[in-house]
Enzyme design. Structure first.
Site, PDB file in Angstrom:
ATOM      1  N   GLU A  34     -28.646 -13.965  58.472  1.00  0.00           N
ATOM      2  CA  GLU A  34     -28.777 -13.514  59.861  1.00  0.00           C
ATOM      3  C   GLU A  34     -27.958 -14.393  60.808  1.00  0.00           C
ATOM      4  O   GLU A  34     -28.460 -14.851  61.833  1.00  0.00           O
ATOM      5  CB  GLU A  34     -30.246 -13.451  60.296  1.00  0.00           C
ATOM      6  CG  GLU A  34     -30.886 -12.105  60.013  1.00  0.00           C
ATOM      7  CD  GLU A  34     -32.106 -11.824  60.866  1.00  0.00           C
ATOM      8  OE1 GLU A  34     -31.991 -10.972  61.769  1.00  0.00           O
ATOM      9  OE2 GLU A  34     -33.157 -12.433  60.625  1.00  0.00           O
ATOM     10  N   TYR A 108     -29.285 -11.307  52.089  1.00  0.00           N
ATOM     11  CA  TYR A 108     -30.228 -10.995  53.160  1.00  0.00           C
ATOM     12  C   TYR A 108     -30.720  -9.574  52.900  1.00  0.00           C
ATOM     13  O   TYR A 108     -30.088  -8.593  53.288  1.00  0.00           O
ATOM     14  CB  TYR A 108     -29.560 -11.116  54.530  1.00  0.00           C
ATOM     15  CG  TYR A 108     -30.444 -10.680  55.674  1.00  0.00           C
ATOM     16  CD1 TYR A 108     -31.784 -11.079  55.740  1.00  0.00           C
ATOM     17  CD2 TYR A 108     -29.963  -9.862  56.683  1.00  0.00           C
ATOM     18  CE1 TYR A 108     -32.602 -10.677  56.780  1.00  0.00           C
ATOM     19  CE2 TYR A 108     -30.769  -9.448  57.736  1.00  0.00           C
ATOM     20  CZ  TYR A 108     -32.082  -9.855  57.768  1.00  0.00           C
ATOM     21  OH  TYR A 108     -32.909  -9.449  58.793  1.00  0.00           O
ATOM     22  N   ASP A 149     -32.992 -14.693  52.154  1.00  0.00           N
ATOM     23  CA  ASP A 149     -34.174 -14.036  52.713  1.00  0.00           C
ATOM     24  C   ASP A 149     -34.342 -12.706  51.985  1.00  0.00           C
ATOM     25  O   ASP A 149     -33.594 -11.767  52.219  1.00  0.00           O
ATOM     26  CB  ASP A 149     -33.974 -13.826  54.216  1.00  0.00           C
ATOM     27  CG  ASP A 149     -35.118 -13.076  54.862  1.00  0.00           C
ATOM     28  OD1 ASP A 149     -36.094 -12.744  54.159  1.00  0.00           O
ATOM     29  OD2 ASP A 149     -35.034 -12.807  56.079  1.00  0.00           O
ATOM     30  N   ASN A 151     -37.152 -10.918  52.119  1.00  0.00           N
ATOM     31  CA  ASN A 151     -38.107 -10.066  52.831  1.00  0.00           C
ATOM     32  C   ASN A 151     -39.152  -9.476  51.888  1.00  0.00           C
ATOM     33  O   ASN A 151     -39.595  -8.333  52.055  1.00  0.00           O
ATOM     34  CB  ASN A 151     -37.376  -8.956  53.594  1.00  0.00           C
ATOM     35  CG  ASN A 151     -36.986  -9.390  55.000  1.00  0.00           C
ATOM     36  OD1 ASN A 151     -37.821  -9.925  55.741  1.00  0.00           O
ATOM     37  ND2 ASN A 151     -35.742  -9.197  55.361  1.00  0.00           N
ATOM     38  N   ASP A 249     -37.318 -18.080  63.170  1.00  0.00           N
ATOM     39  CA  ASP A 249     -38.663 -17.803  62.665  1.00  0.00           C
ATOM     40  C   ASP A 249     -38.781 -18.163  61.183  1.00  0.00           C
ATOM     41  O   ASP A 249     -39.876 -18.124  60.616  1.00  0.00           O
ATOM     42  CB  ASP A 249     -39.082 -16.351  62.914  1.00  0.00           C
ATOM     43  CG  ASP A 249     -38.010 -15.326  62.583  1.00  0.00           C
ATOM     44  OD1 ASP A 249     -36.872 -15.725  62.250  1.00  0.00           O
ATOM     45  OD2 ASP A 249     -38.300 -14.121  62.650  1.00  0.00           O
TER      46      ASP A 249
END
Length: 257
Positions: A34, A108, A149, A151, A249
């Protein structure tokens, strides 16, 4: 060798935090997600000033992945071959550590939004194509590390309230099955291998004082193939950057080999 992954949620906003963390942690490899930058805006000069090389696969406002490395980055691959996708979510390169060559893959994975949305099915399709590509990649690269990441919280232990999140995105059955298919190719979740019962998270929502209340999830992972997992000496999550002013975050996940 020390390798870390970190979703920085805008490198433009958090370049100084990344620079500070690199100086402090001294990783050999840092994989970013990101970045939210076009390639022309990636700060290669600032990274080079710290003694690192860098490659970036990015786009304006969304997504974007990068590899920052002490080693030369060779045989670079942007995106999943054969999968038509305008979103910049993967970059891979080979490094020669003087002990062995290792294929480094930064990902990602799509968030998925909600289990009844088009974005969820795009996530599953992306994971399917990524897994197929990875299976083929293993034929020519005996040592591979995938980090980023994802997710996906692979198990209930990786979610602060699995009952409340049940059947939701990040923890749904189909996402976890897709994650397991990657593991089944011959990979290990390095953090869980080194910390079988540790409850730690790598992401906390900005809302509802998520970090202060530790309402988090472990969705950032470093997967090592079976040739490397026995050489992993440490896997940890560094929560300090999440305490910064205007933090991402997410926070860095680290392994040492």
């Amino acid at each position: 060798m020390k390798l870390a992954t970190w979703n920085v949620n805008s490198l433009t906003v958090r370049l100084s935090q990344v620079e500070e963390w690199i100086k402090k942690a001294k990783p050999d490899l840092l994989l970013l997600q990101e970045t939210k930058q076009e390639n022309i805006k990636f700060p290669h000069e600032a990274i080079n000033a710290l003694g690192y090389k860098s490659i970036h696969n990015g786009q304006k406002t969304y997504n974007g992945v990068a590899i920052i490395s002490k080693y030369e980055l060779l045989d670079i691959q942007n995106n999943i071959p054969g999968f038509e996708d305008g979103q910049k979510r993967m970059i891979a390169a080979t490094v020669n550590t003087n002990h062995r060559k290792i294929r480094i893959v930064c990902v990602y994975v799509p968030n998925g939004q909600s289990v009844d949305s088009d974005k969820y099915f795009y996530k599953l399709e992306w994971l399917k194509h990524f897994t197929l590509w990875l299976k083929n990649e293993m034929l020519s690269h005996p040592d591979i590390i995938i980090a980023g990441d994802f997710n996906i919280a692979p198990q209930d232990i990786d979610c602060h309230d699995p009952e409340a999140w049940k059947n939701n995105v990040l923890v749904s059955k189909r996402e976890r099955e897709a994650f397991q298919k990657i593991i089944d190719l011959g990979f290990s979740d390095s953090f869980r291998a080194m910390n079988p019962s540790e409850i730690q998270y790598s992401w906390w929502d900005y809302r509802m004082a998520g970090f202060r209340r530790n309402l988090g999830m472990r969705i950032d992972h470093i997967l090592t193939n079976k040739n490397l997992i026995n050489k992993v000496t440490m896997s940890a999550i560094d929560k300090e950057p999440r305490k910064s002013e205007r933090p991402s975050d997410h926070t860095p996940v680290i392994i040492e080999i």
